[in-house]
Design an enzyme around this catalytic site. Sequence first.
Site, PDB file in Angstrom:
ATOM      1  NE  ARG A  53      -1.490  -2.196   2.849  1.00 13.47           N
ATOM      2  CZ  ARG A  53      -1.608  -3.471   2.480  1.00 13.47           C
ATOM      3  NH1 ARG A  53      -2.678  -3.878   1.889  1.00 13.47           N
ATOM      4  NH2 ARG A  53      -0.636  -4.338   2.725  1.00 13.47           N
ATOM      5  CB  THR A  54       3.487   2.506   2.233  1.00 15.03           C
ATOM      6  OG1 THR A  54       2.786   1.997   3.359  1.00 15.03           O
ATOM      7  CG2 THR A  54       4.077   3.858   2.573  1.00 15.03           C
ATOM      8  CE  LYS A  82      26.683  -3.847  -7.186  1.00 13.06           C
ATOM      9  NZ  LYS A  82      26.824  -2.763  -8.186  1.00 13.06           N
ATOM     10  NE  ARG A 103       7.319   0.666   4.766  1.00 11.39           N
ATOM     11  CZ  ARG A 103       6.110   0.117   4.718  1.00 11.39           C
ATOM     12  NH1 ARG A 103       5.975  -1.158   4.382  1.00 11.39           N
ATOM     13  NH2 ARG A 103       5.042   0.831   4.994  1.00 11.39           N
ATOM     14  CG  HIS A 131       3.871   3.813   8.587  1.00 20.33           C
ATOM     15  ND1 HIS A 131       4.011   4.620   7.484  1.00 20.33           N
ATOM     16  CD2 HIS A 131       3.400   2.608   8.124  1.00 20.33           C
ATOM     17  CE1 HIS A 131       3.635   3.949   6.403  1.00 20.33           C
ATOM     18  NE2 HIS A 131       3.267   2.726   6.763  1.00 20.33           N
TER      19      HIS A 131
HETATM   20  N1   CP Z   1       0.056  -0.039   5.889  1.00 26.90           N
HETATM   21  C1   CP Z   1       1.217  -0.323   5.303  1.00 26.90           C
HETATM   22  O1   CP Z   1       2.283   0.242   5.628  1.00 26.90           O
HETATM   23  O2   CP Z   1       1.120  -1.288   4.338  1.00 26.90           O
HETATM   24  P1   CP Z   1       2.310  -1.780   3.429  1.00 26.90           P
HETATM   25  O3   CP Z   1       3.328  -2.435   4.344  1.00 26.90           O
HETATM   26  O4   CP Z   1       1.709  -2.712   2.440  1.00 26.90           O
HETATM   27  O5   CP Z   1       2.933  -0.563   2.794  1.00 26.90           O
END
Ligand code: CP
Length: 305
Positions: A53-54, A82, A103, A131
Amino acid sequence: MDNSGRSLISLEDFDSNDILELLRQAAMFEAESYRNTLEGKIVATLFFEPSTRTRLSFETAVNRLGGRVIGFSDAATTSSSKGETLKDTIMMVSNYADLIVMRHYLEGAAKYAGEISPVPIINAGDGANQHPSQTMLDLYSIQKTQGHLDNLNIFLVGDLKYGRTVHSMLTAMRFFNPTFHFVSPEELMMPAEYKDFCKANDIKYVEHFDFNEEIIADADILYMTRVQRERFTDLMEYERVKNLFILRNDMLRNTKPNLRILHPLPRVNEIAQDVDSNPKAYYFQQAKNGIYVREALICNALNLL
Ligand code: CP
């Protein structure tokens, strides 16, 4: 470093006006989400941890606004495999992109990237820490379904120890007088530092180590979370706790009419499939809201609003 624009590392950097303004902008994007605001801009999505999603909603947001996306969804295909450092990766990518969405599996990685990067950084999740873009879409979903953010009974259920979304939620809701209910197995209880944060900010909270119909009777928001296998060093412990707290449809019989069930997703077993057709289930719409909120976040980060 001049990362002209504004990085989003943690919602500790946002006050209530920032939050409400961002939600207003997200609503504006929801009303009209195809624009050319990002024409000529390149956004890099660097995902050192898996995501559906993110990453895809950030990329959808860029595409809808006329920008372009570069990046990776698997760091194993990059030169970090590497031995290239995070610093060097950020310095390289900032040569190519106007904004970096990242991320990373290490807590604090986004803060570090924000300190060294010449371009703004949006934290798309750093380990078990924060997050913030998820939390903004959670707040948008709460505001949409409840009409406001104030004085709500918010039940956070599941993995409160490693769940970065619930940690970010506490930070952002400090302005809106919530009562939190922390519902988890003892092994996954809310860490002391976040309970201290609640005390320091006069946020009311109650802890529960059971999950049943009676406990959730006065919930406005039921925020379910996954027990995250990837955060456990002891997999026996994961096996012991993974299926302890499961929401079933029959548990919703006596809940408040305004209750909505949120989940950042992905779900494993913690919400039974029969809940999906209950009108109180809101997690798929919640994920859709991520597009509008991320459109607003990107434009803010680039000073385009
Ligand atoms: N909610 C969320 O962070 O989903 P993903 O890990 O799929 O990005």
